[in-house]
Design a protein around this motif. Structure first.
Motif, PDB file in Angstrom:
ATOM      1  N   LEU A   1      -4.540  -0.803 -10.004  1.00  0.00           N
ATOM      2  CA  LEU A   1      -5.651  -1.688  -9.502  1.00  0.00           C
ATOM      3  C   LEU A   1      -5.436  -2.943  -9.187  1.00  0.00           C
ATOM      4  CD1 LEU A   1      -8.156  -0.236 -11.913  1.00  0.00           C
ATOM      5  CD2 LEU A   1      -8.046   0.407  -9.318  1.00  0.00           C
ATOM      6  N   VAL A   2      -6.005  -3.719  -7.971  1.00  0.00           N
ATOM      7  CA  VAL A   2      -6.065  -5.055  -7.896  1.00  0.00           C
ATOM      8  C   VAL A   2      -7.311  -5.750  -7.484  1.00  0.00           C
ATOM      9  CG1 VAL A   2      -4.833  -6.805  -6.426  1.00  0.00           C
ATOM     10  CG2 VAL A   2      -3.691  -4.884  -6.957  1.00  0.00           C
ATOM     11  N   VAL A   3      -7.377  -6.988  -8.093  1.00  0.00           N
ATOM     12  CA  VAL A   3      -8.457  -7.567  -7.753  1.00  0.00           C
ATOM     13  C   VAL A   3      -8.187  -9.006  -6.926  1.00  0.00           C
ATOM     14  CG1 VAL A   3     -10.374  -9.256  -8.784  1.00  0.00           C
ATOM     15  CG2 VAL A   3      -9.392  -7.087 -10.101  1.00  0.00           C
TER      16      VAL A   3
ATOM     17  N   ARG B   1     -10.573   7.019 -17.901  1.00  0.00           N
ATOM     18  CA  ARG B   1     -10.771   8.182 -17.249  1.00  0.00           C
ATOM     19  C   ARG B   1      -9.411   8.787 -16.544  1.00  0.00           C
ATOM     20  NH1 ARG B   1     -16.764   8.324 -14.530  1.00  0.00           N
ATOM     21  NH2 ARG B   1     -17.822   7.177 -16.066  1.00  0.00           N
ATOM     22  N   GLY B   2      -8.383   7.834 -16.351  1.00  0.00           N
ATOM     23  CA  GLY B   2      -7.207   8.273 -15.739  1.00  0.00           C
ATOM     24  C   GLY B   2      -7.313   7.841 -14.575  1.00  0.00           C
ATOM     25  N   ILE B   3      -6.374   6.607 -13.721  1.00  0.00           N
ATOM     26  CA  ILE B   3      -6.534   6.112 -12.402  1.00  0.00           C
ATOM     27  C   ILE B   3      -5.902   7.219 -11.775  1.00  0.00           C
ATOM     28  CG2 ILE B   3      -5.674   4.616 -11.049  1.00  0.00           C
ATOM     29  CD1 ILE B   3      -7.819   3.356 -12.966  1.00  0.00           C
ATOM     30  N   GLY B   4      -6.606   7.571 -10.536  1.00  0.00           N
ATOM     31  CA  GLY B   4      -6.392   8.591  -9.553  1.00  0.00           C
ATOM     32  C   GLY B   4      -7.253   9.591  -9.628  1.00  0.00           C
TER      33      GLY B   4
ATOM     34  N   GLU C   1     -12.431   7.240  -9.958  1.00  0.00           N
ATOM     35  CA  GLU C   1     -12.890   6.684  -8.683  1.00  0.00           C
ATOM     36  C   GLU C   1     -14.740   6.546  -8.667  1.00  0.00           C
ATOM     37  OE1 GLU C   1     -11.506   5.011  -5.138  1.00  0.00           O
ATOM     38  OE2 GLU C   1     -10.493   5.767  -7.033  1.00  0.00           O
ATOM     39  N   ARG C   2     -15.214   7.319  -9.259  1.00  0.00           N
ATOM     40  CA  ARG C   2     -16.769   7.309  -9.431  1.00  0.00           C
ATOM     41  C   ARG C   2     -16.753   6.208 -10.109  1.00  0.00           C
ATOM     42  NH1 ARG C   2     -16.544  12.901  -9.176  1.00  0.00           N
ATOM     43  NH2 ARG C   2     -16.373  13.257 -11.440  1.00  0.00           N
TER      44      ARG C   2
ATOM     45  N   THR D   1       0.954  -1.217  -0.016  1.00  0.00           N
ATOM     46  CA  THR D   1      -0.007  -0.060  -0.046  1.00  0.00           C
ATOM     47  C   THR D   1       0.791   1.310  -0.016  1.00  0.00           C
ATOM     48  OG1 THR D   1      -0.171   0.035   2.397  1.00  0.00           O
ATOM     49  CG2 THR D   1      -1.840  -1.110   1.203  1.00  0.00           C
ATOM     50  N   ASP D   2       0.413   2.183  -0.642  1.00  0.00           N
ATOM     51  CA  ASP D   2       0.990   3.641  -0.532  1.00  0.00           C
ATOM     52  C   ASP D   2       0.868   4.413   0.894  1.00  0.00           C
ATOM     53  OD1 ASP D   2       0.387   6.648  -0.662  1.00  0.00           O
ATOM     54  OD2 ASP D   2       1.756   6.031  -2.405  1.00  0.00           O
ATOM     55  N   ASP D   3       2.089   4.726   1.625  1.00  0.00           N
ATOM     56  CA  ASP D   3       2.092   5.191   2.982  1.00  0.00           C
ATOM     57  C   ASP D   3       1.057   6.391   3.094  1.00  0.00           C
ATOM     58  OD1 ASP D   3       3.927   3.293   3.460  1.00  0.00           O
ATOM     59  OD2 ASP D   3       5.381   4.454   3.445  1.00  0.00           O
ATOM     60  N   ARG D   4       0.909   7.384   2.192  1.00  0.00           N
ATOM     61  CA  ARG D   4       0.031   8.404   2.370  1.00  0.00           C
ATOM     62  C   ARG D   4      -1.463   8.167   1.853  1.00  0.00           C
ATOM     63  NH1 ARG D   4       3.303  12.066  -1.814  1.00  0.00           N
ATOM     64  NH2 ARG D   4       3.035   9.872  -3.077  1.00  0.00           N
ATOM     65  N   SER D   5      -1.613   7.739   0.826  1.00  0.00           N
ATOM     66  CA  SER D   5      -3.256   7.420   0.734  1.00  0.00           C
ATOM     67  C   SER D   5      -3.692   5.930   1.362  1.00  0.00           C
ATOM     68  CB  SER D   5      -3.397   7.348  -0.888  1.00  0.00           C
ATOM     69  OG  SER D   5      -2.636   6.272  -1.421  1.00  0.00           O
ATOM     70  N   GLY D   6      -3.098   5.115   1.564  1.00  0.00           N
ATOM     71  CA  GLY D   6      -3.439   3.836   1.880  1.00  0.00           C
ATOM     72  C   GLY D   6      -4.110   2.916   0.785  1.00  0.00           C
ATOM     73  N   ARG D   7      -3.922   3.474  -0.489  1.00  0.00           N
ATOM     74  CA  ARG D   7      -4.403   2.764  -1.507  1.00  0.00           C
ATOM     75  C   ARG D   7      -3.352   1.469  -1.862  1.00  0.00           C
ATOM     76  NH1 ARG D   7      -8.111   4.735  -5.105  1.00  0.00           N
ATOM     77  NH2 ARG D   7      -7.379   3.515  -6.849  1.00  0.00           N
TER      78      ARG D   7
END
Length: 423
Positions: A159-161, A334-337, A342-343, A137-143
């Motif tokens: 993106l991960v499934v 649409r461009g991840i991020g 996100e919608r 995960t990304d430390d700042r966003s938690g993604r």
């Protein structure tokens, strides 16, 4: 663009079961690069009834799989149901616009391998022996930005499934545990050499007796017999956690006690057993949520997508795979991020909720009722003999209705699903 031997891709799919391989194939068909990570090596065995309803047949057709008998599939015409009387009830699959009139049978070892290779043929990169045990995960966003395997290999994607089954170590590593307010089942099955191997009906036993039928104790659960067309039959049973015996039952002994009371000539005895009795959990009615969050999408058993009415999981895993791929392809465009991407990704759980949430909520009520063998006995004794009612029940349990131009039964079931709060 297909993945080309690297450790980065547009999407990582963890688990190459029906849900994972279908997701990978759908993504590759939409032009995304995909890494499909499978912890074991094909062919590998999975605990399953091997019998698929017309709902799963439709999912296979939509994926581009040839389900003809010439392609090695065994076709079935409907259900043969035992319960309430000595002779079974035989019901053909309904004649519908939205679904084909046949189900199929195929052993999971072959089925899963075929779907994984189908994904590869469309451009996904399959990595076998990749036992993923945690998210990166990304430390700042938690993604989530990737995954790490047990032996320390890292793979990265925006993106991960998680299609890694009921235990889903990947989902757990992202803080997603199971919900205790959803039903859970346990299924055990084995194979027997049997003259009943060629059978064009799936067989369901709604009453399991621990001795002579109707003169002994009615046990929790339901049984099945599916002819495999290769000299064997897949025989098994399922028990729900809404029954008093759940967790305290020796399921292998339960299977043996039930089968000891079937006719000797069917061959369901120890000397004809092929392989061993194996068991698996059946996570039902969206028992792990949310199905999307922080870059992670849940597909199949990892998201508790087994139908509580009938224990079917493959059809729903494959349908979710298509919905997840639609959302990810739209987000990628649409461009991840971005907020817009996100919608698009949030559209995935919204679609699952709209299409299955009400139906699964009804299923949770159903399993509470049939968890009591006395209620099951009342249903089979007084409900099964009514053919019209049984046709309605079959449509409800198998989730086979026409959404637009259906008959009165379809309209009732569809209306019930709409008014029920989402699971």
């Amino acid at each position: 663009m297909a993945a080309t031997g690297g450790t980065e891709a547009d999407v990582i799919v963890v688990g190459a079961g029906p849900g994972g391989s279908s997701t990978a194939a759908n993504l590759a068909r939409r032009g995304l690069s995909v890494l499909l990570l499978e912890k074991s090596h094909f062919p590998r065995e999975k605990v399953c009834g091997d019998g698929l309803t017309p709902r799963a047949t439709r999912a296979l057709t939509r994926l581009g799989i040839d389900t003809s008998e010439e392609a090695g599939w065994i076709h079935n015409k409907g259900l043969r149901i035992y319960g309430g009387r000595t002779e079974p009830f035989v019901l053909d699959w309904p004649d519908l616009t939205d679904f084909p009139p046949y189900g199929v049978v195929r052993q999971r070892a072959d089925f899963d391998d075929m779907l994984a290779q189908h994904a590869v043929a469309h451009g996904a990169e399959l990595v076998q022996g990749a036992n993923v045990n945690e998210a990166i995960t990304d430390d700042r966003s938690g993604r989530i930005v990737g995954v790490r395997t047990k032996d320390g290999v890292s793979y990265r994607a925006p993106l991960v499934v998680a299609a890694d089954g009921n235990s889903s170590r990947l989902a757990i590593s992202m803080g997603l545990g199971k919900r205790d307010d959803r039903p859970m089942g346990v299924a055990v099955r084995t194979y027997y050499k049997s003259p009943r191997t060629n059978d064009n009906y799936l067989e369901s036993w709604l009453e399991l007796w621990d001795g002579e039928p109707h003169k002994s104790t009615l046990m929790p659960g339901y049984g099945w017999v599916f002819g495999m067309g290769d000299g064997t039959s897949n025989v098994g049973l399922g028990v729900l956690n809404t029954s008093k015996g759940f967790g305290k039952t020796d399921y292998r002994a339960l299977l043996k006690r039930w089968l000891d009371n079937t006719p000797q000539e069917w061959g369901f005895r120890d000397e004809n057993m092929v392989g061993k009795v194996q068991g698996a959990a059946l996570p039902m009615a969206f028992n792990r949520k949310p199905h999307y969050g922080r870059g992670l999408l849940l597909v199949g058993d990892s998201g508790g997508m087994v139908n509580p009415f009938n224990g079917e999981g493959i059809a729903y895993a494959m349908e979710a795979a298509e919905a997840a791929a639609d959302a990810m392809a739209e987000a990628h465009a649409r461009g991840i991020g971005t907020a817009s991407a996100e919608r698009a990704l949030q559209g995935y759980p919204a679609r699952l909720s709209a299409e299955l949430g009400g139906y699964y909520r009804l299923g949770t009520i159903f399993v509470k009722l049939i968890g009591d063998p006395r209620i099951m006995h009342l249903c089979t004794t007084y409900g099964l003999p009514r053919k019209t009612l049984m046709r309605f029940v079959m449509k409800l349990l198998a989730n086979l209705t026409d959404k637009r131009d259906g008959d009165a039964m379809d309209r009732i079931i569809n209306a019930l699903c709409k008014v029920a709060p989402s699971a």
